[in-house]
Write an enzyme that holds these catalytic residues in place. Structure first.
Site, PDB file in Angstrom:
ATOM      1  N   PHE A  90     -19.933  35.693   6.968  1.00 18.83           N
ATOM      2  CA  PHE A  90     -19.891  35.669   8.437  1.00 18.83           C
ATOM      3  C   PHE A  90     -18.647  36.447   8.893  1.00 18.83           C
ATOM      4  CE2 PHE A  90     -19.107  33.870  12.641  1.00 18.83           C
ATOM      5  CZ  PHE A  90     -20.372  33.946  13.185  1.00 18.83           C
ATOM      6  N   ASP A 131     -16.707  27.149   4.134  1.00 24.97           N
ATOM      7  CA  ASP A 131     -17.152  27.174   5.526  1.00 24.97           C
ATOM      8  C   ASP A 131     -18.532  26.506   5.567  1.00 24.97           C
ATOM      9  OD1 ASP A 131     -18.183  27.784   8.054  1.00 24.97           O
ATOM     10  OD2 ASP A 131     -17.140  29.707   8.155  1.00 24.97           O
ATOM     11  N   TYR A 179     -21.119  23.337  17.206  1.00 24.83           N
ATOM     12  CA  TYR A 179     -22.188  23.629  18.165  1.00 24.83           C
ATOM     13  C   TYR A 179     -23.513  24.024  17.529  1.00 24.83           C
ATOM     14  CZ  TYR A 179     -20.141  28.323  17.504  1.00 24.83           C
ATOM     15  OH  TYR A 179     -19.626  29.471  16.960  1.00 24.83           O
ATOM     16  N   LYS A 180     -23.591  24.025  16.210  1.00 22.68           N
ATOM     17  CA  LYS A 180     -24.859  24.394  15.561  1.00 22.68           C
ATOM     18  C   LYS A 180     -25.665  23.118  15.287  1.00 22.68           C
ATOM     19  CE  LYS A 180     -22.984  28.752  14.053  1.00 22.68           C
ATOM     20  NZ  LYS A 180     -21.988  29.333  13.166  1.00 22.68           N
ATOM     21  N   ARG A 225     -34.419  35.914  12.201  1.00 23.07           N
ATOM     22  CA  ARG A 225     -33.912  34.657  11.635  1.00 23.07           C
ATOM     23  C   ARG A 225     -34.507  33.481  12.404  1.00 23.07           C
ATOM     24  NH1 ARG A 225     -27.628  32.751  11.742  1.00 23.07           N
ATOM     25  NH2 ARG A 225     -28.142  32.617  13.956  1.00 23.07           N
TER      26      ARG A 225
HETATM   27  C1  LIG Z   1     -20.924  30.040  13.664  1.00 21.22           C
HETATM   28  C2  LIG Z   1     -19.978  30.331  12.566  1.00 21.22           C
HETATM   29  C3  LIG Z   1     -18.603  30.361  12.799  1.00 21.22           C
HETATM   30  C4  LIG Z   1     -18.076  30.177  14.194  1.00 21.22           C
HETATM   31  O1  LIG Z   1     -16.738  30.400  14.327  1.00 21.22           O
HETATM   32  P1  LIG Z   1     -16.014  30.073  15.703  1.00 21.22           P
HETATM   33  O2  LIG Z   1     -14.638  30.534  15.509  1.00 21.22           O
HETATM   34  O3  LIG Z   1     -16.101  28.587  15.890  1.00 21.22           O
HETATM   35  O4  LIG Z   1     -16.732  30.811  16.783  1.00 21.22           O
HETATM   36  C5  LIG Z   1     -17.771  30.582  11.719  1.00 21.22           C
HETATM   37  N1  LIG Z   1     -18.261  30.751  10.475  1.00 21.22           N
HETATM   38  C6  LIG Z   1     -19.597  30.733  10.229  1.00 21.22           C
HETATM   39  C7  LIG Z   1     -20.094  30.904   8.844  1.00 21.22           C
HETATM   40  C8  LIG Z   1     -20.487  30.537  11.265  1.00 21.22           C
HETATM   41  O5  LIG Z   1     -21.779  30.533  11.025  1.00 21.22           O
END
Ligand SMILES: *Cc1c(COP(=O)(O)O)cnc(C)c1O
Length: 405
Positions: free
Chosen positions: A123, A192, A217-218, A364
């Site tokens: 990510f 993560d 938020y997911k 996705r």
């Molecule tokens: C959604 C997501 C994030 C989000 O990071 P924020 O700093 O909270 O916006 C980070 N890492 C992964 C793998 C994600 O899917």
């Protein structure tokens, strides 16, 4: 397939939880892996916090409504979902900021080592945050394809940073094996869990993980921009020095001393004042997901994705699967590779099937098991078949890329 889907829904022990979410009519929501749906209870809770705790309680609510304890309280509720102890998890800031804090702390715990090992295509924020540390001369990034990670672990590596479930493909890393491989060369590990927490169980302490971060938020349904969480194994608590030494992470923030003194345990990961409105919504999402239970959620998500693939096969669709075909090797999503993935995604959205597109060619579809039905799988597969066979996606409006998707 619709009939079979309805039978599966009737037999689904989680089917009633759908009514606990406020979902719009006529929408099949396959993007809960990007922004979780709204729990109905959050509407009332946020209203109560705004009008009662803030409006009437004013500053007294820091104590009377225990606003000050929210980061620890929600952290303790997330802990059992990820195999942690309640005192090892805290809610604060964003995933990106927590990555910075924990990567910096890990580097300090491995003097003489600068390498942070990760994979290309992780990510973006995870890799960008390594690059930020690199620009300050504090770290060096080493990006190695997932098949070669074990080989790339050597005595220069301070930290292995990986996303457990890949955001694009849904492929899952072997958390136990990689954590052990990193420890064998004296490196620390930071997981993560953004696409893991709330969708499937993981056992951070069972695999002896050092650090973790995850998204609110997911799958945890905490609302847009909900704060993130961070985990630090108890054995590291005393040695943890993070550079964002804000007053909320002080041992006695309200003593207003000139000198910083880190709070005990994970409390020292706090920096500034917690986002109370966002945290209040997040707490509702976490409570609901915990009530359903991550084991049951994972079992259902596997069943949903398998059924979706069956439905596609029934329609004679042979799309290229970009996710592992074996459901035990992937998270709660299916990704398909198609040259025209963007336009297909737009055409699907026009039929009320909301999935997403990931550059350059990935469609996705996320299967958030807390509120999706087997019926939704059958209908979504039907819409996808329709879009593809009718050439609907070729319409110019579906090919017009928006600046932000
Ligand atoms: C959604 C997501 C994030 C989000 O990071 P924020 O700093 O909270 O916006 C980070 N890492 C992964 C793998 C994600 O899917």
């Amino acid at each position: 397939m619709l009939e079979r889907a309805r039978e599966l829904d009737a037999a689904d022990p989680l089917s009633t939880f759908r009514t606990r979410f406020a979902l719009p009519e006529g929408v099949i929501y396959l993007d809960g892996n990007s922004l979780g749906a709204l729990p109905k209870a959050a509407i009332e809770r946020v209203q109560q916090v705004v009008t009662g705790e803030w409006g009437k309680g004013l500053i007294r609510s820091w104590n009377d409504a225990d606003w000050i304890g929210l980061p620890q309280r929600i952290g303790a509720k997330i802990a059992p979902l990820i195999g942690a102890q309640p005192n090892e998890v805290i809610v604060a800031d964003s995933v990106s900021v927590n990555l910075f804090k924990l990567m910096s702390a890990a580097l300090q715990m491995r003097p003489g080592r600068k390498i942070i090992l990760s994979e290309p295509g992780n990510f973006p924020t995870d890799v960008y945050m390594i690059q930020g540390l690199e620009a300050q001369g504090l770290a060096e990034q080493r990006l190695v394809n997932r098949d070669n990670l074990a080989v790339a672990l050597d005595s220069d590596v301070a930290l292995l940073l990986l996303t457990h479930v890949h955001y694009k493909s849904g492929a899952m890393h072997d958390m136990a094996a990689l954590t052990k491989a990193a420890h064998d060369v004296g490196a620390l590990v930071l997981w993560d869990l953004s696409h893991t927490g709330g969708a499937m169980p993981v056992d951070l302490n069972g695999v002896d993980a050092d650090f973790a971060v995850g998204c609110g938020y997911k799958y945890l349904c905490g609302g847009p921009g909900a704060p993130a969480y961070a985990f630090v194994a108890e054995r590291h608590h005393d040695k943890l020095h993070q550079p964002l030494s804000g007053w909320m992470g002080h041992a006695r923030p309200f003593a207003f001393r000139d000198d910083y003194e880190a709070a005990p345990g994970v409390d020292r990961l706090l920096c500034g004042t917690p986002q109370i409105l966002s945290m209040s919504a997040l707490e509702v999402g976490v409570d609901l997901i915990a009530e359903i239970g991550v084991e049951r959620l994972y079992a259902k998500s596997q069943a949903l994705s398998e059924f979706f693939l069956e439905c596609l096969a029934e329609h004679g669709l042979a799309l290229e699967l970009a996710s592992p075909a074996n459901s035990t090797e992937r998270g709660s999503q299916l990704s398909f590779r198609h040259e025209h993935a963007y336009a297909i995604c737009q055409a699907l959205i026009a039929c009320g099937v909301i999935g997403d597109f990931r550059d350059p060619d990935i469609l996705r579809l996320g299967f958030a098991p807390a509120y999706l039905r087997f019926e939704d799988m059958a209908k979504a597969a039907g819409h996808l078949a329709e879009v593809l066979s009718s050439g609907e996606w070729k319409r110019p409006e579906f090919n017009q890329r928006a600046a932000v998707t």
